[in-house]
Enzyme design. Structure first.
Site, short mmCIF file in Angstrom:
data_model
loop_
_atom_site.label_atom_id
_atom_site.label_comp_id
_atom_site.label_asym_id
_atom_site.label_seq_id
_atom_site.Cartn_x
_atom_site.Cartn_y
_atom_site.Cartn_z
N LYS A 188 0.84 -1.20 0.00
CA LYS A 188 0.00 0.00 0.00
C LYS A 188 0.88 1.25 0.00
O LYS A 188 1.98 1.25 0.55
CB LYS A 188 -0.87 0.04 1.27
CG LYS A 188 -1.95 -1.02 1.37
CD LYS A 188 -2.68 -0.89 2.70
CE LYS A 188 -3.75 -1.95 2.88
NZ LYS A 188 -4.91 -1.71 2.01
N ARG B 161 -10.10 -11.66 2.57
CA ARG B 161 -10.94 -12.77 2.09
C ARG B 161 -10.19 -14.11 2.19
O ARG B 161 -10.81 -15.16 2.32
CB ARG B 161 -11.40 -12.49 0.67
CG ARG B 161 -10.31 -12.44 -0.37
CD ARG B 161 -10.72 -11.71 -1.64
NE ARG B 161 -10.86 -10.28 -1.41
CZ ARG B 161 -11.21 -9.42 -2.36
NH1 ARG B 161 -11.47 -9.85 -3.60
NH2 ARG B 161 -11.32 -8.13 -2.10
#
Length: 459
Positions: free
Chosen positions: A238, A312
């Site tokens: 990020k 996820r």
């Protein structure tokens, strides 16, 4: 709960707060003395929402508070006052315009919250005296919200996977639940490969934490929370501004822990399983790489398209494990996608459900307790966005379209069609201070789901 106290019969010590709006201001002024009316006129108080006026008696002692409110928003109506009114005890006057004083009291308590782990409170909040039955109703909700906020606000150095496990263990001790963990390479031996793959690069071992509670003859309920204690994005790193607040990426775990606490404290007739996959998504020589294929607990092969779609991955093994127990219902919470924030903003968590009736009922519960959710569809044609050329499917794809939906569709593959399931993609954060919602960690959806579960299992 220090901001709410029990109001005793015949209490003459607490100061009345009269909630008023422009439509009822004239009637309110008729109840005041001439000197008090002059004071309101001189100070320009006109009962605008968010304003208040302190009124003294003939001896100059504080005798009454007029609080301007939006009568349609009881939860926020007086939530700013605990930090603004002089310290002392207050109560809501019966003449007020709010139709739901219980919601107003809840807002008061939520507005009194302050995170004090690293610095002392600036001041003690003003206290609101309420009926004993109302205090009994609100206390668990306020404490659960504060629990979420405290967990999310705590920086990762003090809230890593081990500390999340300690929080669950404390729940187990308090409510006599059974806790076990799979830590580090134990995850591989127990067939939780995706949790291990995401967390293996950190110096703090990944783990799956399980708490079980309740009688075996009761319906099985599984509550799962994403516990990514910090998310660098992995090798798909990020940027700095995207990483700044990633201590909050365990917000789903905080929600699940708080909901489990409410369930056990209320003694709901369920056989509860709380599952927290807890990891740090870090960068090191053995970090999960884009392009790898992981065989999940459910046997699906998953191509890693993006290491920043890690939530996820840790959830899918927990969902598969929960599904093996054939529960009556699975609920998972996760700070999963920025796409949900783009679609719904920071205040509305995105709800997904594989049963229309479930979604309708939890949405209704959210409206009733002023904890709103918004349903998004499990639009199955979008599964093609996660197609892989060499594995069963990928964890992400090249398109940025429908990111919250494709994430939910990924999770859905790990829940059998025969099992009822709901997924909440929540922000778990307030970007700025607002009445009842101080900046920082926030519980979004916990009250709604608790109200739903009470209705489902207390029949």
């Amino acid at each position: 709960m220090s901001a709410l106290i029990e109001r005793k019969s015949g209490d003459r010590q607490s100061i009345a707060i009269e909630t008023v709006d422009a439509a009822h201001f004239t009637a309110s002024k008729r109840r005041l003395t001439a000197a008090q009316r002059r004071w309101l006129s001189d100070t320009g108080f006109e009962a605008a929402p968010g304003t208040f006026a302190l009124l003294s008696d003939a001896n100059g002692k504080l005798a009454r508070v007029l609080a301007g409110v939006d009568a349609t928003d009881a939860l926020s109506a007086v939530a700013h006052l605990p930090r603004l009114l002089p310290e002392g005890n207050y109560h809501l006057a019966a003449e007020g315009v709010l139709a739901d004083p219980l919601q107003a009291a809840l807002g008061w308590a939520l507005g009194a919250y302050e995170f004090t782990r690293y610095r002392k409170a600036k001041r003690a909040p003003a206290k609101l005296a309420i009926a004993a039955t109302d205090l009994q109703t609100l206390a668990p909700l306020v404490e659960a919200t504060a629990h979420v906020r405290d967990l999310v606000n705590t920086p990762t150095e003090d809230m890593g996977p081990k500390q999340l496990a300690e929080a669950v263990n404390q729940l187990g001790k308090t409510y006599k639940g059974k806790v076990r963990e799979w830590v580090g390479d134990e995850l591989l031996k127990a067939n939780f490969p995706t949790i291990h793959a995401v967390g293996r690069a950190s110096h703090r071992s990944p783990r799956l934490i399980e708490l079980t509670w309740g009688k075996t003859e009761h319906p099985k309920l599984a509550v799962i929370g994403k516990g990514v204690c910090f998310d660098t994005g992995g090798l798909d790193l990020k940027p700095a501004d995207g990483m700044r607040w990633m201590k909050k990426d365990m917000g789903g775990a905080a929600h699940a822990i708080a909901l489990a606490r409410l369930i056990m404290e209320a003694k709901l007739p369920v056989r509860l399983t709380l599952l927290i996959p807890a990891v740090e998504n870090a960068v090191s020589g053995n970090a999960l790489r884009p392009g790898e294929v992981v065989i999940t607990r459910a046997g699906h092969s998953v191509e890693i398209d993006n290491t920043d779609a890690e939530g996820r991955l840790v959830l899918c093994d927990a969902l598969a494990y929960a599904s093996e127990q054939q529960p009556d219902l699975i609920v998972d919470f996760a700070t999963l996608t920025g796409a949900a924030r783009v679609a719904l903003g920071p205040d509305l968590p995105a709800l997904f459900a594989n049963r229309d009736e479930l979604a309708d009922n939890v949405l209704a519960a959210g409206r009733d307790v002023n904890d709103p959710l918004w349903r998004l569809p499990l639009w199955r044609p979008y599964r093609k966005m996660l197609d892989s050329y060499l594995a069963d499917f990928a964890n992400a794809g090249p398109s940025r379209h429908a990111g919250a939906i494709t994430a939910a569709l990924y999770l859905e593959r790990f829940v059998p069609e025969s099992t009822a399931w709901m997924h909440l993609d929540t922000y778990a954060w307030n970007d700025a201070d607002r009445p009842g919602r101080p900046r920082g960690g926030e519980a979004m959806g916990v009250r709604a789901f608790f109200a739903f579960l009470q209705r489902r299992y207390l029949r």
